[in-house]
Design a protein around this motif. Structure first.
Motif, PDB file in Angstrom:
ATOM      1  N   ILE A 138       0.848  -1.204   0.000  1.00 13.58           N
ATOM      2  CA  ILE A 138       0.000   0.000   0.000  1.00 13.58           C
ATOM      3  C   ILE A 138       0.883   1.254   0.000  1.00 13.58           C
ATOM      4  CG2 ILE A 138      -1.613   1.398   1.387  1.00 13.58           C
ATOM      5  CD1 ILE A 138      -2.942  -1.234   2.282  1.00 13.58           C
ATOM      6  N   ARG A 139       1.871   1.259   0.899  1.00 15.07           N
ATOM      7  CA  ARG A 139       2.744   2.453   0.992  1.00 15.07           C
ATOM      8  C   ARG A 139       3.520   2.648  -0.313  1.00 15.07           C
ATOM      9  NH1 ARG A 139       3.052   7.090   1.747  1.00 15.07           N
ATOM     10  NH2 ARG A 139       4.892   8.106   2.591  1.00 15.07           N
ATOM     11  N   GLN A 169       1.228   4.126  -2.797  1.00 17.37           N
ATOM     12  CA  GLN A 169       1.015   5.553  -2.496  1.00 17.37           C
ATOM     13  C   GLN A 169       2.186   6.402  -2.979  1.00 17.37           C
ATOM     14  OE1 GLN A 169       0.607   5.510   1.758  1.00 17.37           O
ATOM     15  NE2 GLN A 169      -1.622   5.204   1.722  1.00 17.37           N
ATOM     16  N   LEU A 170       3.382   5.805  -2.912  1.00 19.95           N
ATOM     17  CA  LEU A 170       4.586   6.551  -3.296  1.00 19.95           C
ATOM     18  C   LEU A 170       4.857   6.486  -4.795  1.00 19.95           C
ATOM     19  CD1 LEU A 170       6.747   5.446  -0.245  1.00 19.95           C
ATOM     20  CD2 LEU A 170       6.084   7.804  -0.769  1.00 19.95           C
ATOM     21  N   LEU A 229      -7.987  -1.516  -0.175  1.00 22.78           N
ATOM     22  CA  LEU A 229      -6.921  -0.523   0.042  1.00 22.78           C
ATOM     23  C   LEU A 229      -5.778  -0.725  -0.956  1.00 22.78           C
ATOM     24  CD1 LEU A 229      -6.847  -0.560   3.949  1.00 22.78           C
ATOM     25  CD2 LEU A 229      -7.593   1.334   2.490  1.00 22.78           C
ATOM     26  N   LYS A 274      -6.975   0.668  -4.206  1.00 26.84           N
ATOM     27  CA  LYS A 274      -6.964   2.135  -4.158  1.00 26.84           C
ATOM     28  C   LYS A 274      -5.552   2.691  -4.344  1.00 26.84           C
ATOM     29  CE  LYS A 274      -8.167   5.711  -0.881  1.00 26.84           C
ATOM     30  NZ  LYS A 274      -8.156   5.816   0.567  1.00 26.84           N
ATOM     31  N   ALA A 275      -4.557   1.936  -3.820  1.00 28.99           N
ATOM     32  CA  ALA A 275      -3.166   2.407  -3.935  1.00 28.99           C
ATOM     33  C   ALA A 275      -2.557   2.032  -5.285  1.00 28.99           C
ATOM     34  CB  ALA A 275      -2.333   1.822  -2.790  1.00 28.99           C
ATOM     35  N   GLU A 322       6.201  -0.638   6.031  1.00 27.72           N
ATOM     36  CA  GLU A 322       6.109   0.776   5.679  1.00 27.72           C
ATOM     37  C   GLU A 322       7.508   1.344   5.433  1.00 27.72           C
ATOM     38  OE1 GLU A 322       5.340   5.084   7.445  1.00 27.72           O
ATOM     39  OE2 GLU A 322       6.528   3.497   8.316  1.00 27.72           O
ATOM     40  N   GLU A 346       9.280   2.890   1.794  1.00 26.44           N
ATOM     41  CA  GLU A 346       9.869   4.234   1.706  1.00 26.44           C
ATOM     42  C   GLU A 346      11.329   4.165   1.267  1.00 26.44           C
ATOM     43  OE1 GLU A 346       8.848   6.786   4.974  1.00 26.44           O
ATOM     44  OE2 GLU A 346       6.732   6.646   4.407  1.00 26.44           O
TER      45      GLU A 346
END
Ligand code: FAD
Length: 465
Positions: A22-23, A26-27, A106, A109-110, A328, A332
């Motif tokens: 997910i993260r 998002q990135l 989710l 969505k990402a 997470e 990143e």
């Protein structure tokens, strides 16, 4: 064979893998996640959530039983409760469906592509997934292994038939009359206690000399007392060795070395979990292991370039929130952020009766590390809120460095103390001192006041004890 290429490939959609994906999505990373079973992994499907649902149901049932016996000082009486465990399990499965469906949503969505099936590693950059429509090859710039862990079986007690792992125990549709639990770690005690409250006659066998052998002994004492009160027989220094299905007899060697046996209907084996590193091509990657776990550095990098590992597959502490935090962080890092594992505390909770929380260092940990400490303990017997909850067993303990009063650890045992776990971790991560906690206005009446009092006590001026 169809090929998919991506920047990031995550294997396993448990709390570690799905949070990472997910993260990453998002990135803006082009991310694919592969899951053989349902999203959510052990935690949502057969671990954290289902076990807490069953514990809640058992607590409700036991409370009504208490009222029915006329044993409550509250003046409440009721008729004898009954339970239809099949309906309880249906309710629990409904929660699981909502959560796993939510995870899928989710991920979508990402912008994460989800592939269903078992992934087999070909090398550090590619896997083949056996999907319902045939094999699919996925090639990635970076791979994250988040394959989790599996229950350990005992040689004389292989899973199957009456011998259950926690997974089967959480889906029983009838309460077993007699249940043996082999292994008094947190999973065995949580489920053993729940079944005792649901009406099973429970016997616990533990090979070590005390329950919860990996936990601070002082914290576990209220739990041991409660097990006794609940009528659960606990055999310590006892080694279960075989089960005869025809006679439904479990044999074990007791503390004196004598052969004993007990009649049971089900045997729940909870002797630990092992990182899932043994199957599906992982062994071909030749990753450096640390015992059974994949060895990782403070960035969750494995010994192979471009291959990360997170969660239970990297060993202890095998906890969902650690897996999520690692997931997470890795997303990143892959996206180019500067991150490293610098956590001071990963709170651990036992949802036993009473509950136990441990965050940061215990006095023993601190002493082993050669740190000079001061501690403060505050008993729930002196806490008004605990009394109104009818349970004043347990205490809060705070551990601080002697020189500057920086808080190194906070532990508690008591009813509903799990809700304070994040408060403990927060204080430690923020580098709070005893004075900070002592000077913070705590809402009254709450069990949290016991933390303030423990800090005051460590400073030598507790008010309510
Ligand atoms: P997992 O959740 O195990 O997920 C790994 C996923 O990878 C699985 O879904 C698996 O199907 C998939 N997978 C594996 N190999 C492949 C492959 N080759 N291809 C495709 N997919 C693959 N932790 C807590 O923090 N709090 C609790 O209260 C708690 N209670 C628990 C109660 C029980 C009964 C159990 C069993 C565990 C409990 N845990 C608890 C532990 C928690 O479930 C784990 O720490 C957590 O699930 C680990 O997350 P993970 O992402 O590392 O792996």
């Amino acid at each position: 064979m169809i090929d998919i290429t991506c920047q990031l490939l995550v294997i396993g959609a448990g709390p570690g893998g799905y949070v990472c994906a997910i993260r990453a999505g998002q990135l803006g990373l082009d991310t694919v996640i592969v899951e053989a079973a349902r999203p959510g992994g052990t935690c949502l499907n057969v671990g954290c959530i289902p076990s807490k649902a069953m514990i809640h149901a058992a607590d409700e049932f036991a409370r009504l039983g208490h009222f029915a016996q006329g044993a409550s000082p509250l003046g409440i009486t009721t008729a004898s409760p009954a339970i239809d465990l099949a309906r309880t399990v249906e309710w629990k499965d409904g929660i699981v469906r909502r959560l796993t469906g939510g995870v899928s949503g989710l991920l979508k969505k990402a912008g994460v592509k989800q592939v269903e099936g078992w992934a087999r590693f070909r090398d550090g950059k590619s896997v083949v997934v056996e999907t319902a429509t045939g094999p699919q090859r996925i090639l990635a710039e970076t791979v994250v292994i988040a394959t989790g862990s599996e229950a350990v079986a005992l040689p004389g007690l292989p899973f199957g038939g009456d011998i259950l792992s926690s997974t089967e125990a959480l889906s029983l549709t009838a309460v077993p009359e007699r249940l043996a639990v082999v292994g008094a770690g947190y999973i065995g005690l949580e489920l053993g206690t729940a079944f005792a409250k649901l009406g099973s006659n429970v016997t616990i066998l533990e090979a070590a000399g005390r329950i919860l052998p990996l936990w601070d002994a002082e914290l576990t004492r209220p739990v041991a007392r409660r097990l006794e009160k609940l009528g659960i027989a606990v055999h310590l220094d006892a080694k279960a060795d075989r089960y005869a299905e025809n006679t439904r007899t479990l044999s074990f060697v007791d503390a004196e070395g004598s052969d004993r046996s007990i009649a049971v209907d089900k045997v729940l084996v909870t002797v630990g979990r092992r990182p899932a590193t043994r199957a599906r091509g992982l062994e071909e990657l030749d990753l450096t292991l640390d015992g059974h776990a994949i060895a990782v550095d403070e960035h969750c990098r494995t010994s192979m370039r471009g291959v990360y590992a997170i969660g239970d597959v990297t060993g202890e502490p095998m906890l969902a929130h650690r897996a999520m935090a690692q997931g997470e962080m890795v997303a990143e890092i892959v996206a180019g952020h500067r991150r490293a594992w610098d956590k001071r505390a990963i709170p651990a909770v036992c949802f036993t009766d009473p509950e136990i929380v441990s965050a940061g260092l215990s006095p023993t940990d601190a002493q082993k590390a050669g740190i000079d400490i001061r501690t403060g303990v505050f008993p729930f017997q002196a806490n008004g809120r605990a009394m109104t909850l009818e349970r004043d067993d347990g205490f809060v303990r705070i551990v601080a460095r002697a020189g500057d009063n920086v808080i190194l650890g906070i532990q508690a045992t008591g009813v509903q103390v799990s809700e304070m776990a994040s408060y403990f971790a927060h204080a430690i991560e923020m580098g709070a001192r005893l004075e900070d906690v002592a000077a913070t206005v705590h809402a009254h009446p709450t069990q949290g006041e016991a933390v303030q009092e423990a800090a005051m006590r460590a400073l030598g001026h507790a008010l309510h004890v």
